[in-house]
Scaffold this active site. Structure first.
Site, PDB file in Angstrom:
ATOM      1  N   GLU A 126       0.820  -1.222   0.000  1.00 47.86           N
ATOM      2  CA  GLU A 126       0.000   0.000   0.000  1.00 47.86           C
ATOM      3  C   GLU A 126       0.852   1.270   0.000  1.00 47.86           C
ATOM      4  O   GLU A 126       0.362   2.345   0.336  1.00 47.86           O
ATOM      5  CB  GLU A 126      -0.907   0.025   1.236  1.00 47.86           C
ATOM      6  CG  GLU A 126      -1.879  -1.130   1.343  1.00 47.86           C
ATOM      7  CD  GLU A 126      -3.129  -0.938   0.490  1.00 47.86           C
ATOM      8  OE1 GLU A 126      -3.114  -0.075  -0.427  1.00 47.86           O
ATOM      9  OE2 GLU A 126      -4.102  -1.644   0.739  1.00 47.86           O
ATOM     10  N   HIS A 145      -2.908   2.531   8.382  1.00 43.75           N
ATOM     11  CA  HIS A 145      -3.980   1.806   7.689  1.00 43.75           C
ATOM     12  C   HIS A 145      -4.226   0.495   8.422  1.00 43.75           C
ATOM     13  O   HIS A 145      -3.298  -0.294   8.624  1.00 43.75           O
ATOM     14  CB  HIS A 145      -3.584   1.529   6.241  1.00 43.75           C
ATOM     15  CG  HIS A 145      -4.477   0.525   5.585  1.00 43.75           C
ATOM     16  ND1 HIS A 145      -5.850   0.657   5.561  1.00 43.75           N
ATOM     17  CD2 HIS A 145      -4.214  -0.647   4.960  1.00 43.75           C
ATOM     18  CE1 HIS A 145      -6.384  -0.377   4.935  1.00 43.75           C
ATOM     19  NE2 HIS A 145      -5.410  -1.189   4.566  1.00 43.75           N
ATOM     20  N   HIS A 147      -7.481  -2.667   9.658  1.00 46.19           N
ATOM     21  CA  HIS A 147      -8.755  -3.321   9.335  1.00 46.19           C
ATOM     22  C   HIS A 147      -9.533  -3.548  10.637  1.00 46.19           C
ATOM     23  O   HIS A 147      -9.747  -4.700  11.035  1.00 46.19           O
ATOM     24  CB  HIS A 147      -8.508  -4.669   8.663  1.00 46.19           C
ATOM     25  CG  HIS A 147      -7.827  -4.583   7.333  1.00 46.19           C
ATOM     26  ND1 HIS A 147      -7.460  -5.689   6.608  1.00 46.19           N
ATOM     27  CD2 HIS A 147      -7.443  -3.520   6.580  1.00 46.19           C
ATOM     28  CE1 HIS A 147      -6.885  -5.329   5.470  1.00 46.19           C
ATOM     29  NE2 HIS A 147      -6.849  -3.999   5.439  1.00 46.19           N
ATOM     30  N   HIS A 209     -13.065  -2.610   2.586  1.00 50.84           N
ATOM     31  CA  HIS A 209     -11.647  -2.865   2.808  1.00 50.84           C
ATOM     32  C   HIS A 209     -11.246  -2.615   4.267  1.00 50.84           C
ATOM     33  O   HIS A 209     -11.034  -3.560   5.019  1.00 50.84           O
ATOM     34  CB  HIS A 209     -10.843  -1.993   1.830  1.00 50.84           C
ATOM     35  CG  HIS A 209      -9.371  -2.123   1.957  1.00 50.84           C
ATOM     36  ND1 HIS A 209      -8.496  -1.456   1.137  1.00 50.84           N
ATOM     37  CD2 HIS A 209      -8.599  -2.820   2.826  1.00 50.84           C
ATOM     38  CE1 HIS A 209      -7.253  -1.752   1.476  1.00 50.84           C
ATOM     39  NE2 HIS A 209      -7.299  -2.575   2.504  1.00 50.84           N
TER      40      HIS A 209
HETATM   41 ZN   LIG Z   1      -5.773  -3.076   3.817  1.00 52.02          ZN
END
Ligand SMILES: [Zn+2]
Length: 268
Positions: A126, A145, A147, A209
């Site tokens: 990413e 970032h 989840h 996502h």
């Molecule tokens: Zn991700």
């Protein structure tokens, strides 16, 4: 600074003094800040050279990744963190590794075009998203970032977190947390979809996502991540109880005043 002369301490006295010092720091600064300052303080007291800035940054990223992994916000090898090391380079987590098990040396140093040193590990896939943020937002010093399960549920449902429900969330995540339209992870399309939202927002739900949070430094980006997940959890629970009630305009004005005066909600 000259090292302090050796003191003649009774057995166990050094440990007691260290405990007092730690508790005092934790009381004055809060446990997280105390943990951050204690190594530097001990180095100053023993006369050792201060830790280089880049190494300190690496340690901070490792510590933040471990915390986010422990909170269950980065299942498996998911998630990635980066910090701005200088105007020309960032440090980013490597691809593939479980982020809670990383060492400072595993972090990858990238220039703003995404080039790394030949011996470095492969950076997070990413990395384009991170570099896109840094080039558009000079005020941002860290990008996280993750989840998180509850906030990602809102991202999967395409529901933005745009209602004033919790004071801390209003202060930290204002004006709202938008849903950025889906782009495959690691793709340029995801970076392009994020771009129009970057000005004026510091937290994002990435459709189907996960989430992305920005901060002036790593502590702020992590704090936003935790607050975003907490907000999502509370809203889901409140809806099971009949629905959240919203802060009023008067409440929001009071929070605005608090922000302008430099105050921070719910912190010691
Ligand atoms: Zn991700």
């Amino acid at each position: 600074m000259e090292p302090l002369p050796d003191l003649d301490l009774a057995p166990g006295q050094a440990e007691t003094l260290a405990r007092h010092l730690t508790l005092r720091l934790a009381r004055d600064l809060g446990p997280e800040e105390a943990f951050r300052f204690l190594p530097a303080l001990l180095r100053a007291l023993t006369g050792e050279a201060p830790e280089p800035f880049a190494l300190r940054l690496r340690r901070e990223v490792v510590r933040a990744a471990r915390r986010l992994a422990d909170l269950g916000l980065m299942a498996g090898t998911a998630g990635n963190l980066s910090v701005r090391e200088s105007s020309s380079h960032v440090l980013i987590t490597p691809a593939g590794l479980r982020k809670g098990e990383m060492r400072p040396d595993d972090l990858v140093r990238l220039d703003m075009q995404g080039h790394r040193e030949p011996s470095a590990l492969r950076p997070s896939s990413e990395f384009r998203m991170h570099l896109g943020v840094y080039s558009s937002r000079p005020d941002v010093g860290a990008v996280v970032h993750t989840h998180p399960p509850h906030a990602t549920a809102f991202a999967a449902a395409g529901i933005p977190l745009d209602r004033p429900v919790l004071a801390e969330a209003v202060l930290l995540l204002a004006p709202k947390v938008p849903v950025v339209p889906f782009g495959p992870p690691s793709s340029q399309q995801l970076v392009d979809h994020l771009q129009p939202w970057l000005a004026g927002h510091n937290a994002f739900l990435l459709a189907n996502h996960g989430v992305l949070c920005l901060g002036r430094d790593l502590a702020e980006a992590v704090h936003r991540t935790e607050t975003l997940e907490f907000l999502a959890r509370v809203i889901l629970s409140a809806r099971a109880l009949g629905g959240e009630s919203l802060l009023t305009h008067a409440h929001l004005r009071a929070l605005d005043d608090l922000k302008t005066s430099g105050g921070s909600a719910c912190r010691p």
